[in-house]
Design a protein around this motif. Structure first.
Motif, PDB file in Angstrom:
ATOM      1  N   GLU A   1     -40.214   4.785 -40.049  1.00  0.00           N
ATOM      2  CA  GLU A   1     -39.281   3.654 -39.997  1.00  0.00           C
ATOM      3  C   GLU A   1     -39.135   2.992 -41.370  1.00  0.00           C
ATOM      4  OE1 GLU A   1     -40.640   0.970 -37.001  1.00  0.00           O
ATOM      5  OE2 GLU A   1     -40.195   2.354 -35.360  1.00  0.00           O
ATOM      6  N   HIS A   2     -40.096   3.198 -42.256  1.00  0.00           N
ATOM      7  CA  HIS A   2     -40.065   2.589 -43.583  1.00  0.00           C
ATOM      8  C   HIS A   2     -39.383   3.474 -44.631  1.00  0.00           C
ATOM      9  CE1 HIS A   2     -42.658  -0.820 -42.515  1.00  0.00           C
ATOM     10  NE2 HIS A   2     -43.243   0.037 -41.681  1.00  0.00           N
ATOM     11  N   VAL A   3     -38.877   4.628 -44.231  1.00  0.00           N
ATOM     12  CA  VAL A   3     -38.176   5.523 -45.160  1.00  0.00           C
ATOM     13  C   VAL A   3     -36.810   4.943 -45.458  1.00  0.00           C
ATOM     14  CG1 VAL A   3     -37.157   7.817 -45.425  1.00  0.00           C
ATOM     15  CG2 VAL A   3     -39.427   7.577 -44.434  1.00  0.00           C
ATOM     16  N   THR A   4     -36.494   4.811 -46.749  1.00  0.00           N
ATOM     17  CA  THR A   4     -35.204   4.274 -47.155  1.00  0.00           C
ATOM     18  C   THR A   4     -34.250   5.345 -47.680  1.00  0.00           C
ATOM     19  OG1 THR A   4     -36.056   3.801 -49.365  1.00  0.00           O
ATOM     20  CG2 THR A   4     -36.179   2.024 -47.728  1.00  0.00           C
ATOM     21  N   LYS A   5     -34.809   6.413 -48.252  1.00  0.00           N
ATOM     22  CA  LYS A   5     -33.955   7.440 -48.853  1.00  0.00           C
ATOM     23  C   LYS A   5     -34.719   8.753 -48.917  1.00  0.00           C
ATOM     24  CE  LYS A   5     -31.473   8.357 -53.171  1.00  0.00           C
ATOM     25  NZ  LYS A   5     -31.201   7.873 -54.518  1.00  0.00           N
ATOM     26  N   VAL A   6     -34.016   9.875 -48.712  1.00  0.00           N
ATOM     27  CA  VAL A   6     -34.584  11.218 -48.855  1.00  0.00           C
ATOM     28  C   VAL A   6     -33.640  12.015 -49.742  1.00  0.00           C
ATOM     29  CG1 VAL A   6     -35.245  13.329 -47.653  1.00  0.00           C
ATOM     30  CG2 VAL A   6     -35.674  11.130 -46.579  1.00  0.00           C
ATOM     31  N   THR A   7     -34.195  12.684 -50.738  1.00  0.00           N
ATOM     32  CA  THR A   7     -33.383  13.551 -51.598  1.00  0.00           C
ATOM     33  C   THR A   7     -34.020  14.927 -51.666  1.00  0.00           C
ATOM     34  OG1 THR A   7     -34.569  12.937 -53.611  1.00  0.00           O
ATOM     35  CG2 THR A   7     -32.632  11.627 -53.053  1.00  0.00           C
ATOM     36  N   GLY A   8     -33.189  15.946 -51.852  1.00  0.00           N
ATOM     37  CA  GLY A   8     -33.679  17.306 -52.050  1.00  0.00           C
ATOM     38  C   GLY A   8     -34.040  18.055 -50.786  1.00  0.00           C
ATOM     39  N   ALA A   9     -33.867  17.453 -49.626  1.00  0.00           N
ATOM     40  CA  ALA A   9     -34.216  18.148 -48.386  1.00  0.00           C
ATOM     41  C   ALA A   9     -33.128  19.121 -47.960  1.00  0.00           C
ATOM     42  CB  ALA A   9     -34.470  17.138 -47.272  1.00  0.00           C
ATOM     43  N   ASP A  10     -31.908  18.915 -48.436  1.00  0.00           N
ATOM     44  CA  ASP A  10     -30.810  19.777 -48.023  1.00  0.00           C
ATOM     45  C   ASP A  10     -30.633  20.991 -48.923  1.00  0.00           C
ATOM     46  OD1 ASP A  10     -30.019  18.306 -50.193  1.00  0.00           O
ATOM     47  OD2 ASP A  10     -27.967  18.010 -49.506  1.00  0.00           O
ATOM     48  N   LYS A  11     -31.264  21.019 -50.068  1.00  0.00           N
ATOM     49  CA  LYS A  11     -31.115  22.130 -51.008  1.00  0.00           C
ATOM     50  C   LYS A  11     -32.432  22.888 -51.074  1.00  0.00           C
ATOM     51  CE  LYS A  11     -27.953  19.376 -53.680  1.00  0.00           C
ATOM     52  NZ  LYS A  11     -27.811  18.526 -54.827  1.00  0.00           N
ATOM     53  N   ARG A  12     -32.506  24.016 -50.363  1.00  0.00           N
ATOM     54  CA  ARG A  12     -33.729  24.802 -50.366  1.00  0.00           C
ATOM     55  C   ARG A  12     -33.393  26.224 -50.799  1.00  0.00           C
ATOM     56  NH1 ARG A  12     -34.203  21.874 -45.654  1.00  0.00           N
ATOM     57  NH2 ARG A  12     -33.596  23.616 -44.355  1.00  0.00           N
ATOM     58  N   ASN A  13     -34.187  26.752 -51.733  1.00  0.00           N
ATOM     59  CA  ASN A  13     -34.007  28.134 -52.161  1.00  0.00           C
ATOM     60  C   ASN A  13     -35.311  28.916 -52.084  1.00  0.00           C
ATOM     61  OD1 ASN A  13     -35.455  27.126 -54.296  1.00  0.00           O
ATOM     62  ND2 ASN A  13     -33.829  27.357 -55.805  1.00  0.00           N
ATOM     63  N   ASP A  14     -36.370  28.304 -51.574  1.00  0.00           N
ATOM     64  CA  ASP A  14     -37.684  28.923 -51.380  1.00  0.00           C
ATOM     65  C   ASP A  14     -38.335  29.376 -52.680  1.00  0.00           C
ATOM     66  OD1 ASP A  14     -37.701  28.485 -48.688  1.00  0.00           O
ATOM     67  OD2 ASP A  14     -36.881  30.436 -48.178  1.00  0.00           O
TER      68      ASP A  14
ATOM     69  N   ASN B   1     -39.474  25.568 -30.279  1.00  0.00           N
ATOM     70  CA  ASN B   1     -38.807  24.643 -31.191  1.00  0.00           C
ATOM     71  C   ASN B   1     -39.790  23.911 -32.085  1.00  0.00           C
ATOM     72  OD1 ASN B   1     -36.219  25.192 -30.407  1.00  0.00           O
ATOM     73  ND2 ASN B   1     -36.216  23.671 -28.767  1.00  0.00           N
ATOM     74  N   LYS B   2     -41.068  24.053 -31.847  1.00  0.00           N
ATOM     75  CA  LYS B   2     -42.077  23.342 -32.641  1.00  0.00           C
ATOM     76  C   LYS B   2     -42.133  23.920 -34.045  1.00  0.00           C
ATOM     77  CE  LYS B   2     -46.930  21.967 -32.428  1.00  0.00           C
ATOM     78  NZ  LYS B   2     -46.916  21.353 -33.647  1.00  0.00           N
ATOM     79  N   ASP B   3     -42.132  23.070 -35.008  1.00  0.00           N
ATOM     80  CA  ASP B   3     -42.252  23.415 -36.421  1.00  0.00           C
ATOM     81  C   ASP B   3     -41.134  24.326 -36.916  1.00  0.00           C
ATOM     82  OD1 ASP B   3     -44.476  21.880 -36.635  1.00  0.00           O
ATOM     83  OD2 ASP B   3     -45.879  23.539 -36.409  1.00  0.00           O
ATOM     84  N   LYS B   4     -39.957  24.227 -36.345  1.00  0.00           N
ATOM     85  CA  LYS B   4     -38.816  24.974 -36.855  1.00  0.00           C
ATOM     86  C   LYS B   4     -38.208  24.198 -38.014  1.00  0.00           C
ATOM     87  CE  LYS B   4     -38.260  28.493 -34.098  1.00  0.00           C
ATOM     88  NZ  LYS B   4     -38.223  29.839 -34.523  1.00  0.00           N
ATOM     89  N   ALA B   5     -37.683  24.908 -38.968  1.00  0.00           N
ATOM     90  CA  ALA B   5     -37.036  24.257 -40.100  1.00  0.00           C
ATOM     91  C   ALA B   5     -35.721  23.643 -39.651  1.00  0.00           C
ATOM     92  CB  ALA B   5     -36.786  25.261 -41.213  1.00  0.00           C
ATOM     93  N   VAL B   6     -35.359  22.540 -40.271  1.00  0.00           N
ATOM     94  CA  VAL B   6     -34.123  21.863 -39.952  1.00  0.00           C
ATOM     95  C   VAL B   6     -33.102  22.256 -41.000  1.00  0.00           C
ATOM     96  CG1 VAL B   6     -33.022  19.619 -39.711  1.00  0.00           C
ATOM     97  CG2 VAL B   6     -35.326  19.959 -38.874  1.00  0.00           C
ATOM     98  N   THR B   7     -31.914  22.605 -40.552  1.00  0.00           N
ATOM     99  CA  THR B   7     -30.862  22.978 -41.487  1.00  0.00           C
ATOM    100  C   THR B   7     -30.293  21.726 -42.137  1.00  0.00           C
ATOM    101  OG1 THR B   7     -29.160  22.843 -39.792  1.00  0.00           O
ATOM    102  CG2 THR B   7     -30.252  24.979 -40.091  1.00  0.00           C
ATOM    103  N   ALA B   8     -29.382  21.912 -43.056  1.00  0.00           N
ATOM    104  CA  ALA B   8     -28.799  20.778 -43.763  1.00  0.00           C
ATOM    105  C   ALA B   8     -28.032  19.861 -42.813  1.00  0.00           C
ATOM    106  CB  ALA B   8     -27.877  21.262 -44.871  1.00  0.00           C
ATOM    107  N   GLU B   9     -27.591  20.386 -41.664  1.00  0.00           N
ATOM    108  CA  GLU B   9     -26.876  19.554 -40.695  1.00  0.00           C
ATOM    109  C   GLU B   9     -27.829  18.748 -39.838  1.00  0.00           C
ATOM    110  OE1 GLU B   9     -26.081  22.992 -40.859  1.00  0.00           O
ATOM    111  OE2 GLU B   9     -24.517  22.544 -42.288  1.00  0.00           O
ATOM    112  N   GLY B  10     -29.139  18.951 -39.957  1.00  0.00           N
ATOM    113  CA  GLY B  10     -30.100  18.179 -39.197  1.00  0.00           C
ATOM    114  C   GLY B  10     -30.473  18.811 -37.870  1.00  0.00           C
ATOM    115  N   ARG B  11     -30.082  20.052 -37.659  1.00  0.00           N
ATOM    116  CA  ARG B  11     -30.403  20.743 -36.414  1.00  0.00           C
ATOM    117  C   ARG B  11     -31.369  21.878 -36.719  1.00  0.00           C
ATOM    118  NH1 ARG B  11     -25.062  19.985 -36.840  1.00  0.00           N
ATOM    119  NH2 ARG B  11     -24.120  18.550 -35.386  1.00  0.00           N
ATOM    120  N   PRO B  12     -32.202  22.242 -35.737  1.00  0.00           N
ATOM    121  CA  PRO B  12     -33.092  23.386 -35.959  1.00  0.00           C
ATOM    122  C   PRO B  12     -32.284  24.650 -36.222  1.00  0.00           C
ATOM    123  CG  PRO B  12     -33.794  22.148 -34.026  1.00  0.00           C
ATOM    124  CD  PRO B  12     -32.481  21.583 -34.465  1.00  0.00           C
TER     125      PRO B  12
END
Length: 183
Positions: free
Chosen positions: A114-127, A66-77
């Motif tokens: 803990e200081h992260v307030t917002k993440v964008t673009g992590a759910d849309k990946r096309n390589d 499970n180490k360094d596996k990509a996370v899907t848009a649902e937040g699961r490996p």
């Protein structure tokens, strides 16, 4: 009387403009053939690039860690996606990222995330060209006191997400660059 000089037998006689001999033609330009050839080579190169871009890569299915596996848009490996069941609470990308770091990150990465307030673009990946942005509540920009935490956040992001050609950029609260990394 005009003087005429005798011609020596081993030298060619110069032609006079009225002798009836045609003037030599300039060499033909072959620009059209070169342009057509380069155009065909360009089209062929475009097809090769398109084939490489859409060909996809092979995955090593023998790796079960499970180490360094990509996370899907649902937040699961990847590979652990349960069936969708009704309208569940959708996590934001920032919550998904924090959850991934909470499971797999080091203590220093956990405190920085803990200081992260917002993440964008992590759910849309096309390589092809993936660009994720992580916003924090830090201040000071690239040369400020929180540059190290920005690098930790970028490093943690690369552990949670995979892309063939991705770039994550970490910003402070004023929108100034803190760090970036390839993922």
């Amino acid at each position: 009387m005009s003087q005429q000089y005798p011609q020596q037998p081993d030298q060619p006689q110069p032609q006079q403009p009225g002798d009836g001999a045609p003037a030599p033609q300039p060499p033909k330009k072959r620009g059209v053939g070169k342009i057509a050839g380069l155009g065909c080579a360009g089209i062929l190169a475009l097809f090769v690039i398109a084939a490489v871009a859409t060909g996809g890569g092979g995955d090593d299915s023998a790796d079960t860690s499970n180490k360094d596996k990509a996370v899907t848009a649902e937040g699961r490996p990847e590979g652990n996606s349960p069936k969708k069941s009704g309208p569940a609470h959708e996590k934001t990308q920032a919550e998904q990222f924090r959850g991934c770091v909470a499971e797999n990150g080091t203590d220093t990465e956990k405190s920085a995330v803990e200081h992260v307030t917002k993440v964008t673009g992590a759910d849309k990946r096309n390589d092809i060209l993936d660009a994720a942005e992580v916003f924090t509540d830090f201040s000071g920009g690239l040369t400020g006191p929180h540059q190290g935490e920005g690098k930790l956040i970028a490093s943690a992001f690369t552990s949670c997400y995979e892309s063939e050609n991705g770039l994550v950029t970490v910003y402070d609260k004023d929108g100034e660059l803190l760090a970036n990394a390839n993922y």
